[in-house]
Design a protein around this motif. Sequence first.
Motif, short mmCIF file in Angstrom:
data_model
loop_
_atom_site.label_atom_id
_atom_site.label_comp_id
_atom_site.label_asym_id
_atom_site.label_seq_id
_atom_site.Cartn_x
_atom_site.Cartn_y
_atom_site.Cartn_z
N ILE A 20 -69.35 -27.61 39.33
CA ILE A 20 -69.35 -26.14 39.25
C ILE A 20 -69.90 -25.53 40.53
CG2 ILE A 20 -70.32 -24.16 38.03
CD1 ILE A 20 -70.32 -25.87 35.49
N ALA A 341 -65.42 -22.39 37.01
CA ALA A 341 -66.81 -22.47 36.57
C ALA A 341 -66.96 -22.03 35.12
CB ALA A 341 -67.70 -21.62 37.48
N ALA A 342 -66.25 -20.93 34.76
CA ALA A 342 -66.33 -20.44 33.38
C ALA A 342 -65.72 -21.44 32.40
CB ALA A 342 -65.61 -19.10 33.27
N THR A 345 -68.00 -24.52 32.08
CA THR A 345 -69.18 -24.19 31.28
C THR A 345 -68.83 -24.10 29.80
OG1 THR A 345 -70.11 -22.95 33.14
CG2 THR A 345 -71.06 -22.55 30.98
N GLU A 376 -78.68 -21.83 32.69
CA GLU A 376 -78.13 -23.00 33.37
C GLU A 376 -77.01 -22.60 34.32
OE1 GLU A 376 -76.89 -25.77 30.43
OE2 GLU A 376 -78.86 -25.87 29.46
N SER A 377 -76.16 -21.65 33.88
CA SER A 377 -75.03 -21.22 34.72
C SER A 377 -75.51 -20.49 35.96
CB SER A 377 -74.11 -20.33 33.90
OG SER A 377 -73.57 -21.02 32.80
N ASN A 380 -76.69 -23.00 38.43
CA ASN A 380 -75.52 -23.60 39.07
C ASN A 380 -74.92 -22.66 40.12
OD1 ASN A 380 -75.67 -25.96 37.57
ND2 ASN A 380 -74.31 -25.20 35.95
N GLY A 460 -72.27 -17.25 38.47
CA GLY A 460 -73.10 -17.83 37.42
C GLY A 460 -73.09 -16.99 36.15
N ALA A 463 -69.65 -17.40 34.35
CA ALA A 463 -69.59 -18.69 33.67
C ALA A 463 -70.55 -18.72 32.48
CB ALA A 463 -69.93 -19.81 34.65
N GLY A 464 -71.76 -18.16 32.69
CA GLY A 464 -72.74 -18.15 31.59
C GLY A 464 -72.31 -17.27 30.44
#
Length: 484
Positions: A20, A341-342, A345, A376-377, A380, A460, A463-464
């Motif tokens: 990611i 990334a999304a 995740t 966490e995202s 990253n 981030g 994705a989060g």
Amino acid sequence: MFGIYLKRELSRRKKAALVIAMGLALGIALVITVNSVSAGMQQAQDKVLKSLYGLGTDMTVTKARTAPTDNSSGRPNFEFDAKSDDDEEQSSDRVMTQGGQALKSSLVEKVAAQKGVASAVGALTLNVTKVNGSFTQGQAQNQEQGQTQGGPGGGTSGSTAQPQVQGGGASFDVNSYSVAGVDVADQTLGPLAGSEITSGKTFTAAQTNAKVAVLSKSYAKENEYKVGSTFKISGTKYTVIGIATPDSSDAGTDVYLPLKQAQTLADAKDQVTTIYVKATDSKQIETVKSTIQKNISGTTVTTSADLADTVSGSLSTASNLATSVGKWLSVAVLVAAFLVAALLTSSAVSRRVREFGTLKALGWPSRRVTRQVVGESIVNGLLGGALGIALGLAAAYTVTAISPKLTAQLGSTGGGGMGGGPGGGGPGQQATQNTMEIALSAPVSLTTIALAVGLAVAGGLIAGAMGGWRASRMRPADALRSVS
């Protein structure tokens, strides 16, 4: 508790986190590189414009040259005495105004009085063509030819043929250079403003009509002139008081003289070819341009934006690629990186059904689970941002270190180029272009770094948000069903 759990989960999923982060890093690095190269292109273009414009100049006022009304073509002509003694050197200078049609000096004050104009100065651009050499007279030679008389006892008698001229000829050298008349009272605008005096000194306010000159570094080197040297233009002797080095590249002007001296040489009393203008507000340049054109009819007002449109060559091509293709490519890569990334995740959340279901069964509310995934995202994303900034800086540094050479060609505009300055036209020179070579750099600004950090956080968060939404919908029963 949040930090401990966050650290443990990231350590446990190093490969997924690295994938990611690297995806975001590549997108951010490309954005930094493209922005830095675009900034370098803009700096290179500014250097090109300043070499003609002069530091601090926002626009110039000129007047288009009209067609000759008499029978003369306007081309230079020279007259020499061919009856002089053998090998006697002859020399002649032809001084002509270059650029647009001459303007009255009184227009400078009129332009300066316009609303939005901070200051204005006039300048006179000339082209001097010097021809020097000598004639060698030929020598007439008489040749005798034999003729035989017929008849008995005939003999031979000599007769003289018409004389023939042998030898002789002419050898002349032609040298052309540019001269700019500078308003010594205000040198912050005009032809000399874009250069730095690296040897000697510049004009003083008292030298409005003094027989002194400042030479460009390249012209002085070519002709072996230095401070204190003297040279002649149309029989007038001038003393070199300074050597000027252009701030960006070799300027087109070779010799700078006080304005009155240039007017005397060109027989153009109280006339200028260019009016250099500085606006009070750089954001109102177009408004000032319209005001000058409205109140002073028959003039051509050229701004830096107008001149930029005439720049061609590899600089223009590279600039277009960086601003259009490069930026669209950056956007596409960023969108792809955010989506990847999304999705990664979200996929990771679906593989952690048992974990999140158990946590909910132990009493974790949905918002706490969501916060854990978003946290966490974001980590990253920040990791990807750090890697992206490092890659982007490395790419920008590489471009600056290599310093690829770009060429810029400036065609003439309107009434003889940008302010009728060097290369700005004149009789027989309307199609002339200034070609310059610029070394490309890729400066990285704090704004670009801030943009990279913002993109990292945004990646981030996106994705989060995707993963957190998925985690918040899980129920404790899902974890029990997954237990074999």
